[in-house]
Scaffold this active site. Structure first.
Site, PDB file in Angstrom:
ATOM      1  N   THR A  44       8.933  20.297 -12.168  1.00  0.00           N
ATOM      2  CA  THR A  44       9.164  19.073 -12.933  1.00  0.00           C
ATOM      3  C   THR A  44       9.307  19.353 -14.429  1.00  0.00           C
ATOM      4  OG1 THR A  44       6.771  18.721 -12.938  1.00  0.00           O
ATOM      5  CG2 THR A  44       8.046  17.557 -11.270  1.00  0.00           C
TER       6      THR A  44
ATOM      7  N   PHE B 170       4.169  10.257 -14.240  1.00  0.00           N
ATOM      8  CA  PHE B 170       3.144  11.148 -13.697  1.00  0.00           C
ATOM      9  C   PHE B 170       2.357  10.495 -12.558  1.00  0.00           C
ATOM     10  CE2 PHE B 170       3.948  12.641 -17.994  1.00  0.00           C
ATOM     11  CZ  PHE B 170       4.130  14.000 -17.779  1.00  0.00           C
TER      12      PHE B 170
ATOM     13  N   CYS C 172      -0.775  12.766 -11.589  1.00  0.00           N
ATOM     14  CA  CYS C 172      -0.695  14.218 -11.781  1.00  0.00           C
ATOM     15  C   CYS C 172      -1.756  14.696 -12.765  1.00  0.00           C
ATOM     16  CB  CYS C 172       0.695  14.581 -12.296  1.00  0.00           C
ATOM     17  SG  CYS C 172       0.894  16.321 -12.728  1.00  0.00           S
TER      18      CYS C 172
END
Length: 509
Positions: free
Chosen positions: A266, A391, A398
């Site tokens: 990512t 996120f 995350c």
């Protein structure tokens, strides 16, 4: 109660014909096309299973604010479990190893730990930019390729004490190819009928071989660490997992695969997208460079400089708004509920497409325009809760968010400080390459070393700026406040505060 909008399914085939006939090249494009056609929520039937997409901000806020909704391991993630198992990203929330790993590893990404990650990040960034300088201004740089090498080497070095030396090899590390093919195959498998999958002998064989490759790499990482004398072992993520209060051996393999995938894929996409956006907006590029020149001049960045590069943080956040590199997550209710007035059954998945959420005109003015000032400190309060979620959400957000933003800020600052970039193809148009994540396809540039930069005096070693202290306290029954508290702490540290983040027992608990 009325049915959720969407194309009418056919007997047996469901909406398979609609999917096959679409001109969309990616799942992101497909979802955007159908949201434009049917509105903020629509449903389809594939393989006898109803799929719900709800990406309007009002609907997402309705789910995220209600504790009866939680993250779901949707069909594609369920396939990824073949090689990521009950790692942090693909675990079911109720699985014991998720809670154990989250509790063990979360402090390693707290605001006070970010300084420890910095030297490894700087080490690998220096390798990439030295390579660019030595290859010279005529060399063609594949941005996505180099950013993948950078972020993979960074997570391997900082988290596992492993040097992959990707910038000293013409070919990418074997993990990358195996990972990319496996992610593509996992996505495809989630859309195939079981009878069809069993007939794809070559694809099945390749998939098993790629999973074996990734497993072999993580096994070697663990074996090499165990073979090291205790006094030589670094205090990193792997050591935490292997410690006395660590994780089961099988779960450690899954966590390593998870961090090697999620810890680089990512962020490499983010850095590639931000390069594209700045080249497409020269005035914003000039402003970003002025920020870097003012803070850094011609010296090597120090950890303390990151707090003064706030405009780069705005650029990264706006890039993640338009191009969330992990573009979707799924939520599911623990009981039969309504969503926007429509019935949703317990344990039924609702997919949130972040590119659609992040461009909801009810929240964002001129939503397709790249404007980093949306995230200026004085305008942050204008952004509603649950409108920007690259996120993820809640306790399952995350944990690597501070790591990713710190790494991206450092790399972007060094790139702007040292090079003038130009596209190899002046007429380049953005094309999205999609696995489980998204990134620009075939973005190639030339990097011309800058010859004159303002000179700055190196900062003192112990943060001379007189940072204001900030104490962030958290405590809850469900544990979701810890993630939010650490997000606030990490963002505040990036804005120049001296942050302490601490758990506290709530009164009467």
């Amino acid at each position: 109660m009325s049915e959720i909008p969407g194309p009418k399914p056919l007997p047996l085939l469901g909406n398979l014909a609609s999917v096959l006939s679409t001109s969309a090249q990616t799942n992101v494009d497909f979802a955007r096309e159908y949201h434009e056609r049917y509105g903020p929520i629509f449903a389809m039937t594939l393989g006898g299973q109803r799929m719900i997409f709800a990406s309007g901000h009002a609907l997402v806020a309705e789910m995220c604010a209600d504790p009866r909704w939680s993250k779901s391991v949707h069909a594609t993630l369920a396939e990824v479990r073949a090689f990521a198992g009950d790692g942090l990203f693909t675990a079911h929330t109720g699985e014991p190893n998720w809670a154990a790993a989250h509790r063990l590893l979360m402090p390693a990404f707290g605001p006070m730990a970010m300084r420890d990650w910095f030297p490894g990040m700087l080490d690998i960034a220096e390798q990439m930019f030295t390579r660019w300088a030595r290859f010279g201004p005529d060399a063609v740089i594949d941005v996505g390729d180099d950013m993948t090498r950078l972020t993979l080497d960074t997570i391997a070095l900082t988290a596992f004490g492993l040097r992959l030396n990707s910038f000293y090899s013409e070919t990418m590390h074997p993990f990358v190819g195996a990972m990319t093919r496996s992610l593509v195959e996992a996505g495809a498998r989630s859309e195939r009928l079981p009878a069809v999958q069993s007939l794809m002998l070559g694809a099945n064989r390749r998939y098993r071989a790629d999973i074996d490759t990734m497993r072999g790499i993580t096994e070697r990482i663990v074996a090499d660490r165990i073979a090291q004398p205790a006094e030589d072992r670094p205090d990193d993520l792997l050591e935490r997992m292997l410690g006395t209060d660590g994780l089961p051996a099988g779960n450690i393999q899954y966590q390593l695969a998870t961090f090697l995938i999620a810890g680089h894929e990512t962020t490499s996409g983010l850095l590639t997208f931000v390069t594209h956006e700045l080249l497409a907006h020269p005035a914003l590029l000039a402003r970003a460079r002025q920020t870097v020149d003012r803070v850094l001049g011609d010296r090597t960045p120090a950890f303390e400089d990151l707090a003064d590069l706030g405009y780069l943080g705005q650029i990264l956040r706006e890039t993640l708004r338009l191009h969330p590199t992990a573009p979707a997550f799924a939520l599911t209710p623990d009981q039969n509920l309504t969503l926007g007035g429509y019935e949703v059954s317990a344990d039924e998945d609702v997919l949130v497409m972040l590119p659609t959420l992040h461009r909801d005109p009810a929240v964002w003015a001129d939503p397709d325009t790249f404007d980093p000032d949306r995230f200026a400190p004085e305008r942050m309060a204008e952004i509603p809760e649950y409108a920007w979620m690259p996120f993820g959400h809640g306790a399952r957000a995350c944990i690597g968010r501070p790591f990713a933003l710190q790494e991206a800020t450092l790399v972007l600052a060094m790139m702007l400080q040292r090079f003038d970039l130009e596209r190899c193809d002046p007429d380049y148009e953005l094309v999205i390459q999609e696995t489980l994540t998204i990134k620009p396809k075939d973005l190639r540039v030339r990097a011309v070393a800058r010859t004159s930069r303002p000179v700055q005096v190196a900062p003192a070693a112990d943060s001379p700026r007189g940072r204001d202290p900030l104490l962030v306290l958290y405590g809850s029954n469900g544990g979701s406040s810890a993630s939010l508290a650490r997000t606030i702490a990490a963002d505040s540290a990036g804005q120049g505060f001296d942050v302490t983040c601490r758990h506290t027992r709530l009164a009467g608990r």
